[in-house]
Every structure is written in structure tokens, then in C-alpha cells.
Design an enzyme around this catalytic site. Structure first.
Site, short mmCIF file in Angstrom:
data_model
loop_
_atom_site.label_atom_id
_atom_site.label_comp_id
_atom_site.label_asym_id
_atom_site.label_seq_id
_atom_site.Cartn_x
_atom_site.Cartn_y
_atom_site.Cartn_z
N ASP A 79 -0.87 9.84 5.16
CA ASP A 79 -0.88 10.12 3.73
C ASP A 79 -0.58 11.62 3.54
O ASP A 79 -0.52 12.39 4.51
CB ASP A 79 -2.21 9.71 3.09
CG ASP A 79 -2.04 9.42 1.60
OD1 ASP A 79 -1.02 9.85 1.00
OD2 ASP A 79 -2.92 8.77 0.99
C1 BGC Z 1 -1.57 8.98 -2.12
C2 BGC Z 1 -0.68 7.89 -1.57
C3 BGC Z 1 0.75 8.13 -1.98
C4 BGC Z 1 1.17 9.51 -1.52
C5 BGC Z 1 2.61 9.83 -1.84
C6 BGC Z 1 -1.03 10.36 -1.85
O1 BGC Z 1 -1.73 11.33 -2.54
O2 BGC Z 1 -2.86 8.83 -1.58
O3 BGC Z 1 -1.12 6.63 -2.00
O4 BGC Z 1 1.57 7.13 -1.45
O5 BGC Z 1 0.34 10.46 -2.14
O6 BGC Z 1 2.82 10.01 -3.18
#
Ligand code: BGC
Length: 688
Positions: free
Chosen positions: A256
Site C-alpha cells: 500500500d
Molecule cells: C489506500 C489504498 C489505495 C492506495 C492508492 C492507499 O492510501 O489504502 O486502498 O489503493 O492508497 O491510492
């Protein structure tokens, strides 16, 4: 064109590293002069960035082409970058939030919506989405419950799989996230630590990710949280032993956003170099945004702390993904601005999301005021009546200006003849879009004071109140419920919101959705879920409890939720009777048939969700009081009846006794069938 193996042989270690990096689009576009602030903190030169493997957060085809050209022309490896975005419930044509979609109990509409979103995204130049999110959730204080399918592991798996199938049909790669147990954040606080026994983890929290593996998603995203003291990117047991070896996942694992270097703040890794070493050894193939691989991978390989063979294996997976997406042959394989303009928000796509929106609305209460007749004397009040931002969080490129508000929707049916006085008030209340989603946890999830006052006032003035409640999570409705004559829980329904709500109000469409999270009576009941364990002192009757009763209960509130999992009314009255089982005994690998008679005794045609639950009455480990095992969505015309049958297999009775031992135990099981998880018919069978 080079083959993947030729790339692996010829790329330098630095070029290989860059393929394992995912940058934000603005890093690539920033001019050297703008190369300050966030860019500075990743400390990467343009030369390093141009070789990047993948890019997230781009806005349209034009930008994708521009960024891709910059990369390909400026890079040494000349491998086009892959583009990914959070297309969670639509790209430009937005459908209901996933928590609402799960309540349709209708995989085909979920699949259709995902396919539609994928087609728009692919025309828009994307190759992958960061969805489905299949985290199990039990605590509505957590802002991200809106992205999940709710509190049931079985339903989470079914809905996750339907999304993967739909995305694939539309040509988009999927990413199952957030592995693992991110939804168990303590006290519903965003990014909070999670602490779960293996029993809880394997039987509840891991089940939907495991189920999704059957659809062979292209990617899996690791989560931010620490689980039992170890941040996910450090959990070799889950990332290698379970995901790769036991579940056989051979796709790409991506971290993530900056989660790898967050292991420092967790207090698990000493510094960036240590973070890279840990995550690389756990084969987290792509690092999202934080730059620890870019800074340290070559050094770690040279020092023998990460093997080049491992790096090559990770690279191979990334290149295979890019090959599948057509990127080894073509720079922007399916990007097509003209097609994007043609299909996004087209009437065909609007009608798909309108149908999904109608199917997602939950009727929680109705004393007969709904559906309206055209002659009914009603008026519309409340903050949300003219609100056009009804998409909820994670709306990709959806725009409020393209959405239909409740007032717009009613006018589409009635023309401009909306009343300002009348007997019935449609009170449009609840949360605004930004109030749930990532980083939107709350300690108080009650309806706001302003909304309570509005509803009470209307009631005191003798009006009938139809509450239309917007939200991305279960809200505590206890205070307003007695003053409402009807309650429609409309979540965030997306682009066609107002048209769908108006159709339901007038009975042009019938409410059929169910809740997939228990609705607490009070915030203090959270976490609250239907599939809980009994205790040694269960409280059988749900009345108030007195201190000194020595039962598992609260002094000041019932144990039961206000509305249970699986609950949702229709305009008609479908009743279940004659629960029958074909056999009272079931053996290993055996199966029996459970049947029930459903009869539409009401005044309208209607759809219902017939739900099958089981309870293992006693075992070597205590078992939940009920677990959903199957369901059927049925349509019955007024006066019609039907026999509904379920196959109940021995496999459905199994559970993880230990993490490697998935078995059913001999003994008695209760079998329940109902239209929600609370009110069920029951029979008993014996596993022999
Ligand atoms: C979130 C994810 C997301 C990623 C990219 C993160 O802050 O937890 O779910 O896919 O950002 O945008």
C-alpha cells in the site's frame, strides 16, 4: 520485441529495481524546478524515475500518453509503464459504494457494474484497478467500511469474486486488498493495529481473500496495519507461506501507499534500508511510492542480503503482468479518448448504475406510507435533498455535476410541480460524501443533532416523515427511528442516485436490498456483528439488563443491534414456511437438501433474499451462533409462491480448527432459513 527472459538477462540492477517501483504521476511530470517538497523526499533523479515500472493516480488519456511518452523517451530500459488507479465503484459513471452493492445479494449486478467500470477505465488508458477491497469489517466507526462487503466472510468472498470477474470481462486487472485484516483496526481507528488469534484470522478475516484467489486476480495489495505485532509487509508467514505457497498466488504483490517505509514508524524496521530488506525478502514485488527499493535494492543485492534470483523472480512477475496488459508490445495499448468520451456516462452505462442503485436501497421501516402515489401530498426537506455529490469516497473520475440529486430525480418523475407544503415530509439527511472513506474514522456515528431536530420537529408538527438517509457506514438511528414513518437507507448510490431514489419512493422499482453490517443501537456496542460467539452466560431475552444479573450484557442497552445483518424490507410481504431437510444426517463429503416455501402474501410483486445459516452446536472450539452459508435472491409476483432449495454440503460445515486443518466435527448443527439473520425457521441435523 524482447522476451521477458531476455529483459531479465539484459536489464541492469538499477533498471530491474525501477520496474519494482510505482511512482505517483506527478513525480514524473514535475519539472526539475518543481522538484521540491514531496519529490525531494523520495530523492530520485528524473533518470531513475523514467525507468519506473508503474504509475498511479493519472487523470485522463491525455495525461497517460504524456507521462508514458516522457518515461519511454527518457528511460534506458524502454519498457512502457503500467497505469493503475483506484476504480472502486466506477470510473466516470459511478455506481453505489461496495457496502451498498453487497446488500443487493446479486452477483450479476456487481459483475455488470465492474465490467462497465473496467471498459471505461481501459478506454481511459488504465491497465489495473486497486479493487476489490475485501476486508472484513465489524466496526462502523472505521471510515473504510464503505469499501467492503461488510461483516460476513462468505459474502465478502462472493462479492470480491464477482468484481474480479467483471473487471476481467472489461479488460482490467484486479488487485485484492488489503491483505490482511486491515478491517480489524482496533476501535475503528484508521491505520490502527490489529490483534487477532489464528482462530479468528483464519475463520473470519482471511476467508474472503482466500476465496478471491479462485478467480486468479492479477495483484494482491498488502495492508498498512501491524497484525499481532508485525506490520504486514513483514509477515513472511502470510506473504510467502500462506499466499504464495498454500494459496498458490503467482501474481504481483504490491504494497500500500508508502506502507513499506512506514515500518519505521511502526517501530519494526530501523531505517529505510532495513524496510527494503524485509519487504524484498517477503517478495512484495512492487513498492508503492516510498523509495526504499530504489535507494537500497542494488546495495542489498551486492551485499548478499537479498538474492538476485529473488529480484528476478519478482521482476518476472511484474513483466508478466505488463505483458498480459499488452505493454510489452504497445505503449498505451487500449487508450482511446474517443471511446472514453462515447461510453462514459452514456445512457447505457447510466441505466446499469441506476439499476444497481435501485437494488442497493434498503427499506428499514415502513408503516404503509410508501410507495407514494402521484397524488400524495409530500414535500422535500433536508441538507441532502439537492446535494449532487452523492458518490461517496473513492469516486475515481466521477464528478458531482454529472450526478442526479433527490430533487432532480423527483422532478424527473413529477415535472416542476413539487410541493412546499403537504402531509408527508421526505427528509433527506445523513452523512456527506467526505465523511466516510480512508482516514475518516469517527467516535460518534449517531445521526447529527441537526438531523434529529429536523425529524422530531416534522413529527411534532403532525407530518408523516419518510427519512432518506445518506451514509457510507451504518449510523446509529436509535434517536430518530421512532419519529419516522418510513426509512430508506440510501448509502451513496453514485451518478444516478436521485433517479433511483425517486423510482423507489414511487414504487417504479421495488426495494430489495439487505444490510450487510449490523446497525448498532449505540456506538458503545461496536464492534457488533451477527456471527459472534456465545458466552458462558448468554442473555437470551433482549430486554434491559440489571447490574447484578451476571449475564453477558450491558446495563444501559440491549445486546441486539437496531437492525440485524441480512435485514431489509420490501413493499410486499413474502413469508417463509415449511422448512424441510431431506435427511437428518450428513457424513463426510455428503450433502443434503434444505427447502422452504416462500409465498408472496402482500400487495405487490417483490424480490427477497432467502438466507441459509448454520450453527455448530458444540465443538472442540466454540463456534459462532450463526454463519451465512448460502442465499437465493427470488422474485415473486403478487400471490405467487415457490419452493426454494439449498444444497447443504458437509464442506459448508467445515472450519479452520488450526490454520492447516479445515474440518467439520461430528455432532449436531442447527440449520436456519430466514429473510434476515434474526428471524429464522430452524431444523437440526447431525454430522455423523
Ligand atoms: C489506500 C489504498 C489505495 C492506495 C492508492 C492507499 O492510501 O489504502 O486502498 O489503493 O492508497 O491510492
Amino acid at each position: 520485441m524482447k522476451t521477458i527472459e531476455e529483459y531479465i538477462k539484459t536489464l541492469s540492477l538499477e533498471e530491474k529495481t525501477a520496474q519494482l517501483y510505482q511512482a505517483a504521476a506527478f513525480y514524473i511530470k514535475a519539472t526539475e524546478a518543481e522538484n521540491t517538497g514531496t519529490l525531494d523526499d523520495i530523492c530520485l533523479s528524473k533518470e531513475q524515475l523514467y525507468n519506473v515500472g508503474s504509475i498511479l493516480n493519472v487523470s485522463n488519456v491525455k495525461e497517460i500518453k504524456e507521462v508514458s511518452n516522457l518515461c519511454v523517451s527518457g528511460s534506458t530500459a524502454k519498457i512502457p509503464p503500467m497505469f493503475m488507479l483506484d476504480v472502486i465503484h466506477g470510473y466516470k459513471t459511478i455506481y453505489p459504494i461496495p457496502l451498498a452493492m453487497a446488500g443487493t445479494f446479486d452477483e450479476s449486478i456487481v459483475e455488470d457494474c465492474a465490467e462497465m467500470a473496467a471498459k471505461e477505465s481501459v478506454a481511459g488508458g488504465l491497465q489495473a484497478t486497486f479493487a476489490p477491497m475485501v476486508d472484513l469489517v465489524r466496526d462502523a466507526r472505521w471510515g473504510r467500511v464503505m469499501e467492503s462487503a461488510g461483516e460476513d466472510p462468505y459474502l465478502g468472498g462472493v462479492m470480491g469474486r464477482a468484481q474480479i470477474r467483471g473487471f476481467r470481462k472489461g479488460g482490467l486487472c484486479s488487485c485484492v486488498k488489503h491483505f490482511a485484516a486491515y478491517g480489524a483496526a482496533e476501535a475503528g481507528k484508521e491505520y490502527n493495529t490489529t490483534d487477532l488469534s489464528d482462530y479468528n484470522l483464519y475463520n473470519f478475516y482471511l476467508r474472503s481473500y482466500e476465496e478471491c484467489m479462485k478467480e486468479k486476480p492479477e495483484l494482491v495489495m498488502t495492508s498498512f496495519n501491524a497484525l499481532n505485532g508485525v506490520p504486514l509487509n513483514g509477515r513472511t508467514d502470510l506473504l510467502i507461506d500462506l499466499l504464495r505457497e498454500k494459496w498458490g498466488f503467482d501474481g504481483v504483490v504490491i504494497s500500500d501507499y508508502r506502507a513499506i517505509t512506514e515500518m519505521i514508524a511502526h517501530g519494526f524496521a530501523e531505517d529505510e534500508e532495513h524496510c527494503a530488506e524485509i519487504a524484498l525478502n517477503n517478495e512484495v514485488d512492487i513498492e508503492m511510492v516510498s523509495p526504499s527499493y530504489m535507494h537500497y535494492l542494488p546495495k542489498l543485492v551486492k551485499e548478499g542480503r537479498v538474492s538476485e534470483e529473488k529480484v528476478d523472480r519478482m521482476l518476472r512477475r511484474v513483466l508478466q503482468l505488463k505483458q498480459k496488459a499488452g505493454l510489452l508490445e504497445n505503449q498505451c495499448p487500449k487508450a482511446n479518448e474517443q471511446k472514453e468520451n462515447e461510453i462514459c456516462l452514456s445512457s447505457e452505462h447510466r441505466s446499469i448504475v441506476r439499476k444497481a442503485a435501485e437494488k442497493s436501497i434498503v427499506l428499514l421501516k415502513n408503516n404503509g406510507v410508501l410507495p407514494f402515489k402521484k397524488t400524495d401530498d409530500f414535500f422535500v426537506v433536508g441538507d441532502m435533498a439537492s446535494e449532487k455529490d452523492v458518490m461517496g469516497s473513492w469516486r475515481a473520475h466521477g464528478k458531482a455535476k454529472d450526478c442526479v440529486s433527490v430533487l432532480d430525480g423527483l422532478k424527473n418523475i413529477l415535472g416542476d410541480t413539487l410541493q412546499t407544503d403537504g402531509d408527508i415530509a421526505v427528509a433527506c439527511i445523513g452523512e456527506k460524501s467526505y465523511m466516510t472513506g480512508e482516514s475518516a474514522s469517527k467516535v460518534d456515528i449517531s445521526v447529527s443533532k441537526a438531523d434529529v431536530d429536523l425529524v422530531k420537529n416534522l413529527h411534532e408538527k403532525g407530518k408523516k416523515v419518510v427519512a432518506v438517509i445518506f451514509a457510507g457506514r451504518p449510523l446509529v438511528l436509535t434517536e430518530i427511528e421512532p419519529y419516522c414513518d418510513a426509512i430508506l437507507y440510501v448509502w451513496f448510490l453514485g451518478t444516478e442516485s436521485g433517479n433511483a431514489i425517486a423510482n423507489i419512493l414511487f414504487g417504479n422499482a421495488m426495494p430489495s436490498a439487505k444490510l450487510t453490517m449490523s446497525f448498532p443501537r449505540a456506538v458503545g456496542q461496536c464492534p457488533i456483528y451477527y456471527n459472534y460467539f456465545s458466552t458462558g452466560r448468554p442473555k437470551k431475552k433482549d430486554d434491559y439488563h440489571r447490574a447484578g444479573d451476571y449475564l453477558a450484557a450491558y446495563q444501559d442497552e440491549y445486546n441486539a443491534p437496531l437492525y440485524p445483518f441480512g435485514y431489509g424490507l420490501t413493499y410486499t410481504n413474502i413469508n417463509l414456511s415449511s422448512l424441510q431437510i431431506s435427511n437428518t444426517e450428513i457424513e463426510e463429503n455428503g450433502s443434503l437438501t434444505v427447502s422452504v416455501l416462500a409465498k408472496n402474501e402482500g400487495e405487490y410483486d417483490g424480490e427477497e433474499v432467502v438466507q441459509l445459516y448454520v450453527q455448530d452446536k458444540f465443538g472442540s472450539l466454540v463456534r459462532p451462533v450463526k454463519e451465512l452459508k448460502a442465499y437465493r435472491k427470488i422474485l415473486l409476483k403478487k400471490g405467487e409462491s415457490a419452493k426454494i432449495e439449498f444444497a447443504l454440503t458437509e464442506e459448508m460445515l467445515r472450519f479452520y480448527k488450526t490454520k492447516d486443518n479445515f474440518v467439520s466435527e461430528v455432532g449436531e448443527f442447527n440449520v436456519f432459513v430466514g429473510l434476515n439473520s434474526r428471524d429464522c425457521l430452524m431444523e437440526t441435523i447431525k454430522r455423523i
